[in-house]
Design a protein around this motif. Structure first.
Motif, PDB file in Angstrom:
ATOM      1  N   ARG A  23       0.838  -1.202   0.000  1.00 25.54           N
ATOM      2  CA  ARG A  23       0.000   0.000   0.000  1.00 25.54           C
ATOM      3  C   ARG A  23       0.877   1.258   0.000  1.00 25.54           C
ATOM      4  O   ARG A  23       0.645   2.187  -0.766  1.00 25.54           O
ATOM      5  CB  ARG A  23      -0.938   0.027   1.201  1.00 25.54           C
ATOM      6  CG  ARG A  23      -1.834   1.274   1.223  1.00 25.54           C
ATOM      7  CD  ARG A  23      -2.728   1.387   2.446  1.00 25.54           C
ATOM      8  NE  ARG A  23      -3.682   0.293   2.500  1.00 25.54           N
ATOM      9  CZ  ARG A  23      -3.685  -0.662   3.424  1.00 25.54           C
ATOM     10  NH1 ARG A  23      -2.766  -0.669   4.374  1.00 25.54           N
ATOM     11  NH2 ARG A  23      -4.577  -1.617   3.416  1.00 25.54           N
ATOM     12  N   GLU A  24       1.923   1.269   0.844  1.00 25.11           N
ATOM     13  CA  GLU A  24       2.840   2.417   0.896  1.00 25.11           C
ATOM     14  C   GLU A  24       3.513   2.629  -0.454  1.00 25.11           C
ATOM     15  O   GLU A  24       3.619   3.752  -0.933  1.00 25.11           O
ATOM     16  CB  GLU A  24       3.915   2.196   1.972  1.00 25.11           C
ATOM     17  CG  GLU A  24       3.418   2.254   3.387  1.00 25.11           C
ATOM     18  CD  GLU A  24       4.482   1.834   4.395  1.00 25.11           C
ATOM     19  OE1 GLU A  24       5.690   1.772   4.025  1.00 25.11           O
ATOM     20  OE2 GLU A  24       4.113   1.561   5.553  1.00 25.11           O
ATOM     21  N   GLU A  27       1.013   4.069  -2.934  1.00 21.82           N
ATOM     22  CA  GLU A  27       0.684   5.465  -2.628  1.00 21.82           C
ATOM     23  C   GLU A  27       1.763   6.413  -3.115  1.00 21.82           C
ATOM     24  O   GLU A  27       1.468   7.481  -3.649  1.00 21.82           O
ATOM     25  CB  GLU A  27       0.442   5.647  -1.123  1.00 21.82           C
ATOM     26  CG  GLU A  27      -0.885   5.087  -0.664  1.00 21.82           C
ATOM     27  CD  GLU A  27      -1.067   5.146   0.846  1.00 21.82           C
ATOM     28  OE1 GLU A  27      -0.140   5.622   1.570  1.00 21.82           O
ATOM     29  OE2 GLU A  27      -2.135   4.702   1.316  1.00 21.82           O
ATOM     30  N   GLY A  30       1.234   7.085  -6.544  1.00 17.10           N
ATOM     31  CA  GLY A  30      -0.062   7.673  -6.856  1.00 17.10           C
ATOM     32  C   GLY A  30      -1.102   6.653  -7.273  1.00 17.10           C
ATOM     33  O   GLY A  30      -2.062   6.978  -7.964  1.00 17.10           O
ATOM     34  N   GLU A  31      -0.914   5.405  -6.857  1.00 15.48           N
ATOM     35  CA  GLU A  31      -1.845   4.339  -7.206  1.00 15.48           C
ATOM     36  C   GLU A  31      -2.532   3.821  -5.951  1.00 15.48           C
ATOM     37  O   GLU A  31      -2.109   4.090  -4.835  1.00 15.48           O
ATOM     38  CB  GLU A  31      -1.108   3.194  -7.909  1.00 15.48           C
ATOM     39  CG  GLU A  31      -0.454   3.592  -9.219  1.00 15.48           C
ATOM     40  CD  GLU A  31       0.193   2.414  -9.925  1.00 15.48           C
ATOM     41  OE1 GLU A  31      -0.448   1.337  -9.960  1.00 15.48           O
ATOM     42  OE2 GLU A  31       1.317   2.568 -10.415  1.00 15.48           O
ATOM     43  N   LYS A  32      -3.586   3.057  -6.147  1.00 13.56           N
ATOM     44  CA  LYS A  32      -4.389   2.519  -5.045  1.00 13.56           C
ATOM     45  C   LYS A  32      -4.187   1.014  -4.903  1.00 13.56           C
ATOM     46  O   LYS A  32      -3.888   0.315  -5.863  1.00 13.56           O
ATOM     47  CB  LYS A  32      -5.879   2.770  -5.299  1.00 13.56           C
ATOM     48  CG  LYS A  32      -6.247   4.218  -5.453  1.00 13.56           C
ATOM     49  CD  LYS A  32      -6.353   4.863  -4.119  1.00 13.56           C
ATOM     50  CE  LYS A  32      -6.839   6.306  -4.302  1.00 13.56           C
ATOM     51  NZ  LYS A  32      -6.567   7.105  -3.164  1.00 13.56           N
TER      52      LYS A  32
END
Length: 166
Positions: A23-24, A27, A30-32
């Motif tokens: 997740r980090e 992020e 710029g992605e989910k």
């Protein structure tokens, strides 16, 4: 893909779960962390084994997850970039294994049954470091894969004719 793991290759203590680290990473880009990506990370890190993309797709579908092949391939590439997985280029395909949370190690690959055997050897690391020092190089890691035939396949394919022994 069958595999063998040495006792000295137990998981290491890490600061966050693979899902948190992924997740980090996403992020920062710029992605989910989408639901299919979350399912993939959880599935991959639920057990330690070597696998290829086709095996992963099959395992996911057998587990009832409808994740496209394209999503699997893209996510595998991202997990390698994030440092969570390592890609092993074997004789006829690429296999993946956990990188995050596992100690550095090397591999033997049986070209008959495709078994991957993990091992650690301090002499290999010391040789890598000595060669690097001699060349003013700072190593960040290495990949060492011995290709050959495992003991089980060797026993199963024992030569029957005297000429085969030559």
């Amino acid at each position: 893909m069958p595999q063998t793991r040495s006792d000295d290759l137990a998981p290491l203590s890490v600061s966050g779960t693979p899902e948190e680290k992924f997740r980090e990473f996403l992020e920062i880009r710029g992605e989910k962390l989408t639901e299919p990506r979350r399912v993939l990370v959880r599935h991959i890190f639920s057990s330690h084994k070597h696998f290829d993309a086709d095996e992963l797709v099959r395992d996911l579908h057998e587990a009832g997850h409808a994740i496209s092949r394209a999503t699997v391939y893209r996510t595998l590439r991202l997990l390698v970039e994030a440092g969570l997985l390592r890609e092993l280029r074997l004789t006829n395909r690429s296999a993946y294994e956990h990188d995050y949370g596992y100690p550095a190690h090397d591999h033997m690959h049986c070209t008959v049954c495709n078994r991957v055997i993990e091992f650690r050897n301090e002499d290999i690391r010391q040789t890598r470091d000595a060669i690097s020092r001699a060349h003013g190089f700072r190593p960040s890691g290495h990949r060492f894969v011995i290709e050959g035939v495992c003991s089980e396949c060797s026993r199963a394919h024992t030569p029957r004719r005297r000429l085969d022994l030559i």
